[in-house]
Design an enzyme around this catalytic site. Sequence first.
Site, mmCIF file in Angstrom:
data_model
loop_
_atom_site.group_PDB
_atom_site.id
_atom_site.type_symbol
_atom_site.label_atom_id
_atom_site.label_comp_id
_atom_site.label_asym_id
_atom_site.label_seq_id
_atom_site.Cartn_x
_atom_site.Cartn_y
_atom_site.Cartn_z
ATOM 1 N N GLN A 157 -9.386 22.552 26.219
ATOM 2 C CA GLN A 157 -9.176 23.998 26.288
ATOM 3 C C GLN A 157 -7.716 24.412 26.079
ATOM 4 O O GLN A 157 -7.445 25.561 25.785
ATOM 5 C CB GLN A 157 -9.697 24.529 27.636
ATOM 6 N N HIS B 143 -14.047 15.868 30.834
ATOM 7 C CA HIS B 143 -14.277 17.313 31.033
ATOM 8 C C HIS B 143 -14.997 17.866 29.798
ATOM 9 O O HIS B 143 -14.362 18.399 28.886
ATOM 10 C CB HIS B 143 -12.940 18.021 31.281
ATOM 11 N N ASN C 96 -16.263 16.102 35.166
ATOM 12 C CA ASN C 96 -16.262 17.523 35.522
ATOM 13 C C ASN C 96 -17.657 18.121 35.341
ATOM 14 O O ASN C 96 -18.287 17.951 34.281
ATOM 15 C CB ASN C 96 -15.290 18.291 34.617
ATOM 16 N N GLU C 97 -18.118 18.815 36.348
ATOM 17 C CA GLU C 97 -19.397 19.522 36.303
ATOM 18 C C GLU C 97 -20.507 18.725 35.614
ATOM 19 O O GLU C 97 -21.035 19.131 34.575
ATOM 20 C CB GLU C 97 -19.230 20.896 35.645
HETATM 21 C C1 FCB Z 1 -16.173 25.737 34.306
HETATM 22 C C2 FCB Z 1 -15.499 24.694 33.443
HETATM 23 C C3 FCB Z 1 -14.112 25.087 32.980
HETATM 24 C C4 FCB Z 1 -14.051 26.541 32.602
HETATM 25 C C5 FCB Z 1 -14.592 27.402 33.705
HETATM 26 C C6 FCB Z 1 -14.502 28.878 33.428
HETATM 27 O O1 FCB Z 1 -17.544 25.634 34.185
HETATM 28 O O2 FCB Z 1 -15.396 23.480 34.144
HETATM 29 O O3 FCB Z 1 -13.755 24.230 31.927
HETATM 30 O O4 FCB Z 1 -14.727 26.748 31.425
HETATM 31 O O5 FCB Z 1 -15.918 27.072 33.955
#
Ligand code: FCB
Length: 398
Positions: free
Chosen positions: A18, A110, A153-154
């Site tokens: 990003q 990520h 991440n997530e």
């Molecule tokens: C999350 C992501 C991050 C960003 C935020 C707004 O889901 O981990 O990269 O996009 O949202």
Amino acid sequence: MTRPAPDFLWGASTAPHQIEGNNVNSDWWVREQHRPGMELSGDAVDSYHRYPEDMRLLADAGLNAYRFGIEWARVEPIEGHFSRAELAHYRRMIDTALGLGLTPVVTLHHFTHPRWFAEDDGWLHERAIDRFRAYIEATTAILDDVPWICTVNEPNMLAIMTTMSRAARTGDTKKWLSPTVEGVARPVLPNPDPEIGRLLVEAHHAAREILKQHTDARVGWTVACQALTATPGNEAKLRELRYVREDLYLEAARDDDFVGVQSYSSQAVDENGILPHPVSPDSTLTGAAYRPDALGIAVRHAWKTTDNTPVLITENGIATADDSRRIAYTSEALRHLFETIDEGVDVRGYLHWSALDNFEWGHWEPTFGLVAVDRETFERHPKPSLRWLGDVARRGRP
Ligand code: FCB
């Protein structure tokens, strides 16, 4: 009123794709060129070269932590070929953070993958976890003195994206949506396939084992905590949906050193599923409802579901062009967070999303940054919210 520990982390978060720019060996770089309606990341905000300036802005404002990522697609552009120069680059980032008094919180995955990995069945390949393990092992060479590591991440959003990619491969290309933009505005993201979730859990546990062997870091992963609530009579539906979308991933963090809580908004569940965000003048630039109280709901749920695993807020923020709204949102979110601390939840820090306005997964419009960036000159313009958060950090309480 409980005071947070003196080493409470106050910082901001970013992700490599990003902000860095020209992540040309990644699957997202390819995706951006082929999905209608998506913008290109291009140079992003050139943080690949400008990270010392970015980190200095945070440190000068009074923050003491920075969460950033290592980009797998750069470190391993060809399977089995690890770039020493890229690893050295990320080591320089770690040293720069430490030198500025910023505790590095490092994310190893990520959302993005090397092209070779994605184009060869991605997480569905039978050797996917071995491939991930090899990458994690390579990163351990540069992770000395990093006290906090996030493996993935997530994973719950990643499982949704993997579920969509599989559908797209079978011909239905319309099924791919930016998870954090179109997927928010139109509530049409599919439930993640739990089989894919289980694979990611295995990948996380494999990575954790390697990292615990080779580093002294606290290891965890960061979960998209959606603060789902039930409309009257729909508690069973809530539990069912929350399990596949969130709890599977929180439960997998029970033996971790911490769980990363990422919270933006909240949604209700009725008998048919998750209700769309109401359309309101208050909505954020991604279409999410303005719900600073979501952070408290998310933290309590994560604390309970992980059997009291220490919590680190690894993301919380708002997409808005009006920085005074960012301050209002964050100030209220922190008030809710500190209520959970007063109730006894072990919260280790608050990392705001995001340090910089950046490439929001296919879109440039939703701006989450404490710092604006001129995308032609790459000049950084700190917003009042950066100074405000720095003051909160110096005080140690909202
Ligand atoms: C999350 C992501 C991050 C960003 C935020 C707004 O889901 O981990 O990269 O996009 O949202």
